[in-house]
Design a protein around this motif. Structure first.
Motif, PDB file in Angstrom:
ATOM      1  N   PRO A  91       0.835  -1.235  -0.099  1.00 39.26           N
ATOM      2  CA  PRO A  91       0.114   0.086  -0.093  1.00 39.26           C
ATOM      3  C   PRO A  91       0.952   1.268  -0.163  1.00 39.26           C
ATOM      4  O   PRO A  91       0.480   2.085  -0.745  1.00 39.26           O
ATOM      5  N   ARG A  94       1.775   2.145  -3.497  1.00 43.97           N
ATOM      6  CA  ARG A  94       0.648   3.016  -4.164  1.00 43.97           C
ATOM      7  C   ARG A  94       0.461   4.385  -3.870  1.00 43.97           C
ATOM      8  O   ARG A  94       0.238   5.350  -4.414  1.00 43.97           O
ATOM      9  N   THR A  97       3.166   6.423  -5.430  1.00 42.23           N
ATOM     10  CA  THR A  97       2.804   6.559  -6.844  1.00 42.23           C
ATOM     11  C   THR A  97       1.982   7.842  -6.928  1.00 42.23           C
ATOM     12  O   THR A  97       2.052   8.607  -7.729  1.00 42.23           O
ATOM     13  N   ALA A  98       1.074   7.856  -5.971  1.00 44.87           N
ATOM     14  CA  ALA A  98      -0.125   8.748  -6.112  1.00 44.87           C
ATOM     15  C   ALA A  98       0.350  10.217  -5.949  1.00 44.87           C
ATOM     16  O   ALA A  98       0.273  11.382  -6.463  1.00 44.87           O
ATOM     17  N   HIS A 109      -5.900  11.709  -9.923  1.00 46.05           N
ATOM     18  CA  HIS A 109      -5.523  10.264  -9.613  1.00 46.05           C
ATOM     19  C   HIS A 109      -5.790  10.077  -8.076  1.00 46.05           C
ATOM     20  O   HIS A 109      -5.868  10.921  -7.173  1.00 46.05           O
ATOM     21  N   ILE A 111      -5.833   7.043  -5.015  1.00 52.45           N
ATOM     22  CA  ILE A 111      -5.440   5.664  -4.378  1.00 52.45           C
ATOM     23  C   ILE A 111      -6.493   4.563  -4.459  1.00 52.45           C
ATOM     24  O   ILE A 111      -6.265   3.412  -5.053  1.00 52.45           O
ATOM     25  N   LEU A 113      -7.437   2.704  -1.902  1.00 50.38           N
ATOM     26  CA  LEU A 113      -7.057   1.512  -1.185  1.00 50.38           C
ATOM     27  C   LEU A 113      -8.097   0.863  -0.887  1.00 50.38           C
ATOM     28  O   LEU A 113      -8.919   1.103   0.001  1.00 50.38           O
ATOM     29  N   ALA A 124      -4.185   6.452   3.166  1.00 50.57           N
ATOM     30  CA  ALA A 124      -4.719   6.539   1.907  1.00 50.57           C
ATOM     31  C   ALA A 124      -5.807   7.255   1.675  1.00 50.57           C
ATOM     32  O   ALA A 124      -6.188   8.281   0.710  1.00 50.57           O
ATOM     33  N   ASP A 128      -6.539  10.798  -0.239  1.00 55.25           N
ATOM     34  CA  ASP A 128      -7.493  10.956  -1.431  1.00 55.25           C
ATOM     35  C   ASP A 128      -8.305  12.159  -1.032  1.00 55.25           C
ATOM     36  O   ASP A 128      -8.559  12.873  -1.996  1.00 55.25           O
TER      37      ASP A 128
END
Length: 361
Positions: A91, A94, A97-98, A109, A111, A113, A124, A128
């Protein structure tokens, strides 16, 4: 800021898992060794039966097995730790990356999750939510910049047109030209001052002091009473003392904007405005209602956006630059308050501003 290269988190977790497993294995083998030593003599015992091994024999038999067992535990700990660390940190990859996509301007974008709630899921979801707020804020700022550019360009274009007409027609009436230039310049100044006020409210760069909303309502009503009389609008003010903490000038501007909008956006004749204040355990309220035409809910939700004027963006006959409710919302939020808009069933608008109450000592 340059930093020295170091081990990755996955490598550190792998070494931690392997080290802990090795330590547990050493402790376990130590307990077994201590237990065996209690029943093995220091010297061999010779008797009629078979000879009992001594501790030296035990060491020669036990040491190779222990070494092989520790090597197995080390290899198993490194391999298992690497796999487990990778699964635990998936996680985080990810989220990273975001974060990188957001750093280069990609705010759409998410996540998203999946799984049960844990620390990574909370992180996450919070990220977001932050991206959603940033995306909405950037989009609002872009719309605001485009609208402000259009609004500022309009008086400049009109001024340029009037000057071109005057230059090409020297016999044109200069009095009418001066009056129109004065009107256009006044609107440009009003717009600039409104933009500065909006920026000041957003920065929260003001001194806070005790303020009573009921007194502000009375002052704003008295100031705008001549405008209401010219438009045939009656104003009623009522309410209890509503003390809060904030900027007197900004809160007065907020109240004045609300009363001004209620007067201007009203019935052509025989309209009414009601201004009230109240206080409860959760805060203080400033409520401004006015008569008028029926408003659709989708229109009401956009009225607090910059440069929105009722059913259209274009200029109408009344004074205003389309920033009245936008300034009200910014001032309310700068004072940790909220702005709520609701269409009245019989026509018109109900505006409610809720601000924190003065803390009781």
């Amino acid at each position: 800021m340059s930093r020295a290269l170091g081990l990755s988190v996955r490598a550190k977790l792998t070494l931690s898992y392997a080290g802990f497993l090795m330590l547990a294995g050493v402790l376990l083998l130590g307990v077994v060794w201590a237990f065996l030593l209690r029943y093995v003599p220091n010297h061999p015992m010779i008797g009629p039966g078979p000879m009992i091994p001594n501790r030296g024999d035990l060491v020669r038999a036990f040491a190779p097995k222990v070494s092989l067992m520790l090597l197995f535990l080390l290899a198993f700990g490194l391999l298992g730790g690497w796999v487990l660390a990778g699964r635990m940190l998936a996680p985080l990859a990810r989220i990273t990356t975001a974060t990188r996509k957001a750093a280069v301007g990609s705010l759409s974008h998410r996540i998203d999750l999946e799984g049960r709630n844990d620390e990574f899921r909370e992180l996450a979801d919070s990220f977001d939510a932050m991206l959603a707020r940033l995306e909405a804020h950037v989009a609002e700022q872009q719309r605001f910049a485009a609208n402000a550019s259009h609004e500022l360009r309009t008086p400049l274009a009109i001024t340029q047109t009037l000057l071109d007409v005057a230059r090409n027609d020297p016999d044109h009436d200069t009095t009418e030209l001066v009056d129109r230039l004065h009107y256009v310049n006044t609107r440009a100044i009003d717009l600039t001052e409104a933009l500065l006020l909006l920026s000041r409210a957003d920065r929260r760069s003001f001194t806070r002091e005790p303020v009573d909303l009921s007194l502000l309502a009375e002052e704003a009503t008295e100031t705008l009473l001549p405008l209401a009389e010219r438009r045939g609008v009656t104003i009623e003010t009522a309410g209890d003392a509503s003390p809060t903490i904030g900027s007197y000038a900004l809160l007065l501007q907020m109240t004045t904007n609300l009363v001004h909008n209620a007067i201007v956006h009203n019935l052509p004749d025989g309209g009414a405005v009601w201004v009230g204040t109240a206080a409860d355990a959760s805060g203080v309220l400033l409520i401004v209602e006015n008569t008028g035409g029926r408003l659709a809910p989708e229109l009401v939700s956009t009225l607090a956006e910059p440069f929105q004027r009722g059913t259209q963006r274009t200029h109408t006959g009344h004074a205003g630059v389309g920033l009245g409710l936008a300034i009200v919302r910014s001032i309310a939020e700068a004072h940790d308050g909220t702005l709520a808009l609701a269409a009245r069933p019989e026509g018109g608008l109900r505006v409610t501003v809720r601000l924190p109450a003065v803390p009781r000592t």
